[in-house]
Design a protein around this motif. Structure first.
Motif, PDB file in Angstrom:
ATOM      1  N   MET A 192      -3.752  -1.647  10.470  1.00 60.19           N
ATOM      2  CA  MET A 192      -2.056  -1.149  10.279  1.00 60.19           C
ATOM      3  C   MET A 192      -2.180  -0.486   8.787  1.00 60.19           C
ATOM      4  O   MET A 192      -2.949  -0.806   7.951  1.00 60.19           O
ATOM      5  N   GLU A 193      -0.937   0.217   8.869  1.00 58.00           N
ATOM      6  CA  GLU A 193      -0.612   1.003   7.526  1.00 58.00           C
ATOM      7  C   GLU A 193       0.520   0.294   6.965  1.00 58.00           C
ATOM      8  O   GLU A 193       1.483   0.143   7.728  1.00 58.00           O
ATOM      9  N   THR A 194       0.387  -0.175   5.829  1.00 60.30           N
ATOM     10  CA  THR A 194       1.705  -0.516   5.086  1.00 60.30           C
ATOM     11  C   THR A 194       2.074   0.162   3.719  1.00 60.30           C
ATOM     12  O   THR A 194       1.426   0.380   2.903  1.00 60.30           O
ATOM     13  N   TYR A 195       3.465   0.716   3.878  1.00 60.87           N
ATOM     14  CA  TYR A 195       4.069   1.268   2.776  1.00 60.87           C
ATOM     15  C   TYR A 195       4.763   0.241   2.185  1.00 60.87           C
ATOM     16  O   TYR A 195       5.570  -0.646   2.777  1.00 60.87           O
ATOM     17  N   THR A 196       4.901   0.278   0.691  1.00 63.62           N
ATOM     18  CA  THR A 196       5.688  -0.619  -0.059  1.00 63.62           C
ATOM     19  C   THR A 196       6.548   0.194  -1.080  1.00 63.62           C
ATOM     20  O   THR A 196       5.987   1.184  -1.721  1.00 63.62           O
ATOM     21  N   VAL A 210       6.897  -1.538   5.000  1.00 66.47           N
ATOM     22  CA  VAL A 210       6.930  -0.804   6.183  1.00 66.47           C
ATOM     23  C   VAL A 210       5.642  -1.015   6.936  1.00 66.47           C
ATOM     24  O   VAL A 210       4.611  -0.519   6.262  1.00 66.47           O
ATOM     25  N   TYR A 211       5.445  -1.712   8.191  1.00 64.89           N
ATOM     26  CA  TYR A 211       4.334  -1.464   8.738  1.00 64.89           C
ATOM     27  C   TYR A 211       4.189  -0.699   9.843  1.00 64.89           C
ATOM     28  O   TYR A 211       4.859  -0.749  10.816  1.00 64.89           O
ATOM     29  N   GLU A 212       3.095  -0.056  10.096  1.00 63.05           N
ATOM     30  CA  GLU A 212       3.006   1.059  11.185  1.00 63.05           C
ATOM     31  C   GLU A 212       1.488   0.580  11.798  1.00 63.05           C
ATOM     32  O   GLU A 212       0.618   0.575  11.059  1.00 63.05           O
ATOM     33  N   ASP A 213       1.506   0.688  13.200  1.00 64.02           N
ATOM     34  CA  ASP A 213       0.045   0.586  13.681  1.00 64.02           C
ATOM     35  C   ASP A 213      -0.459   2.055  13.600  1.00 64.02           C
ATOM     36  O   ASP A 213       0.006   2.844  13.604  1.00 64.02           O
ATOM     37  N   ILE A 214      -1.975   1.995  13.647  1.00 64.33           N
ATOM     38  CA  ILE A 214      -2.741   3.153  13.554  1.00 64.33           C
ATOM     39  C   ILE A 214      -3.150   3.505  14.881  1.00 64.33           C
ATOM     40  O   ILE A 214      -3.986   2.566  15.489  1.00 64.33           O
ATOM     41  N   SER A 217      -5.812   4.969   1.001  1.00 66.99           N
ATOM     42  CA  SER A 217      -4.986   4.326   0.060  1.00 66.99           C
ATOM     43  C   SER A 217      -4.111   5.020  -0.885  1.00 66.99           C
ATOM     44  O   SER A 217      -4.504   6.257  -1.230  1.00 66.99           O
ATOM     45  N   LEU A 218      -3.090   4.727  -1.155  1.00 68.87           N
ATOM     46  CA  LEU A 218      -2.104   5.478  -2.370  1.00 68.87           C
ATOM     47  C   LEU A 218      -1.864   4.115  -3.285  1.00 68.87           C
ATOM     48  O   LEU A 218      -1.319   3.110  -3.258  1.00 68.87           O
ATOM     49  N   VAL A 259       5.728   3.611  -5.203  1.00 62.44           N
ATOM     50  CA  VAL A 259       5.308   3.527  -3.561  1.00 62.44           C
ATOM     51  C   VAL A 259       3.853   3.043  -3.804  1.00 62.44           C
ATOM     52  O   VAL A 259       3.220   3.461  -4.623  1.00 62.44           O
ATOM     53  N   SER A 260       3.506   2.533  -2.733  1.00 65.21           N
ATOM     54  CA  SER A 260       2.057   1.964  -2.491  1.00 65.21           C
ATOM     55  C   SER A 260       1.711   2.296  -1.046  1.00 65.21           C
ATOM     56  O   SER A 260       2.812   2.046  -0.189  1.00 65.21           O
ATOM     57  N   ARG A 261       0.468   2.773  -0.662  1.00 67.37           N
ATOM     58  CA  ARG A 261       0.065   2.657   0.580  1.00 67.37           C
ATOM     59  C   ARG A 261      -1.021   1.931   0.835  1.00 67.37           C
ATOM     60  O   ARG A 261      -2.182   2.393   0.220  1.00 67.37           O
ATOM     61  N   ASP A 262      -1.142   0.898   1.690  1.00 67.74           N
ATOM     62  CA  ASP A 262      -2.235   0.029   1.795  1.00 67.74           C
ATOM     63  C   ASP A 262      -2.478  -0.259   3.235  1.00 67.74           C
ATOM     64  O   ASP A 262      -1.949   0.217   4.452  1.00 67.74           O
TER      65      ASP A 262
END
Length: 349
Positions: free
Chosen positions: A218-222, A233-237, A267-268, A274-277
């Motif tokens: 899963m990709e998670t944005y904060t 925000v959680y999104e399936d890959i 990853s960001l 903003v972060s992307r994990d």
């Protein structure tokens, strides 16, 4: 009539720039008539904006929150002092350097439950022709550049064991009923297009069957707007999931897991708003009325890995279980100033 301009970048082979890398190129401009110029400035700019709009049930009002950052703002004056430039073609060379530890370019515009999110981080080279006189306007030309991620490991690059334990409430039995999940991730820092390797185990110490075990990436944005709690925000890959067969009562299932990371997932880091994990989520699916047991395993993804000397490792499984051992860029600057004030705006539809 006026100024014609073309900004050419000396791009790296993959077309993207990284933290600490030189950004250089040539600007070609031409005049079709004589023109008075007061100053010519070439700049490297990097800015980020977050706009978070929350819808509330109360009279359907909307609250808007914002945040912004400036990552690089470097100017080089190529010519200063009022001169008249004759018609013709001209060339200017420029050479800048991106700072260390800047976030990558991003454009995120989505509607999610309760929120509309607009998030942008952009970098560009700009040339500005300032002209004398009260009623003349400076002429701007810009070219955006793509900045890619570099990551500094926050997670271990050595094997780490994660664990989760859930005790079920079951009638007519005095024996403890527990589901124990363990996962050994061999490396938590993964290159682009690399492979996540996990050795997992699910121990079903209950008198019911576990229906299946779901494994997915899963990709998670904060998002962190000033004056508002963090929004996740959680999104399936896609194509990064699998399921196992059921696990009978009293049985244990060992599952080796290999997930190939899509090459466009990185990853960001290095941004305040903003972060992307990424996580690998392992879920033991239980029959109703029991709640599923979920184990999340964090991973970092990126090609350019900056090694650091010391890691704060997550607790081991046994510790976790408690078992001992400007319509131009002036507008960018103004928006950044406004967002830093942290004002909250309220709008009616």
């Amino acid at each position: 009539m006026g100024i014609f301009c073309q900004i050419n970048l000396f791009k790296p082979p993959d077309g993207a720039f990284y933290s600490g890398q030189a950004v250089s190129g040539m600007i070609k401009y031409g005049l079709d008539e004589p023109m008075e110029i007061e100053k010519i400035t070439v700049s490297l700019k990097g800015v980020g904006h977050l706009r978070l709009t929350e819808r509330t049930n109360k009279k359907n009002r909307r609250h808007t929150y914002g945040s912004s950052e400036v990552y690089v703002d470097t100017d080089e004056v190529m010519q200063e002092g009022k001169i008249k430039i004759p018609p013709g073609s001209y060339e200017l060379l420029f050479n800048f350097r991106l700072p260390q530890n800047v976030p990558p370019s991003i454009e995120y515009n989505k509607h999610i439950p309760r929120y509309a999110v607009n998030c942008q981080i952009k970098y560009y080279v700009r040339i500005k022709f300032a002209r004398p006189g009260w009623f003349t306007f400076a002429k701007h030309f810009r070219k955006e550049i793509t900045v890619a991620s570099t990551i500094k490991p926050r997670l271990s690059m050595e094997p780490v064991i994660y664990g989760e334990r859930s005790t079920l409430i079951q009638l007519f039995t005095s024996k403890p009923s527990t589901v124990i999940m363990k996962a050994n991730v061999l490396n938590s820092v993964i290159p682009n297009g690399g492979k996540i390797t996990i050795e997992s185990e699910v121990q079903n110490d209950t008198n019911i069957n576990i229906k299946t075990v779901e494994i997915k990436m899963m990709e998670t944005y904060t998002f962190k707007a000033i004056g508002h709690p963090d929004v996740k925000v959680y999104e399936d890959i896609p194509s990064c999931e699998c399921k196992t067969a059921s696990i009978k009562a009293g049985a244990t299932q060992n599952m080796p897991v290999d997930i190939v990371v899509p090459s466009d997932r990185v990853s960001l880091d290095n941004s305040k708003f903003v972060s992307r994990d990424y996580i690998v989520r392992i879920t033991s699916v239980l029959p109703i009325p029991h709640r599923n047991v979920v184990l999340d395993i964090p991973v970092q993804i990126g090609d350019k890995v900056q090694r650091q000397e010391v890691f704060d490792l997550p607790p081991t499984y046994w510790e976790a279980m408690g078992e001992v051992d400007k319509e131009d860029d002036e507008s960018d600057d103004e928006a950044a100033g406004d967002a830093k004030e942290g004002d909250k705006k309220e709008e009616k539809p």
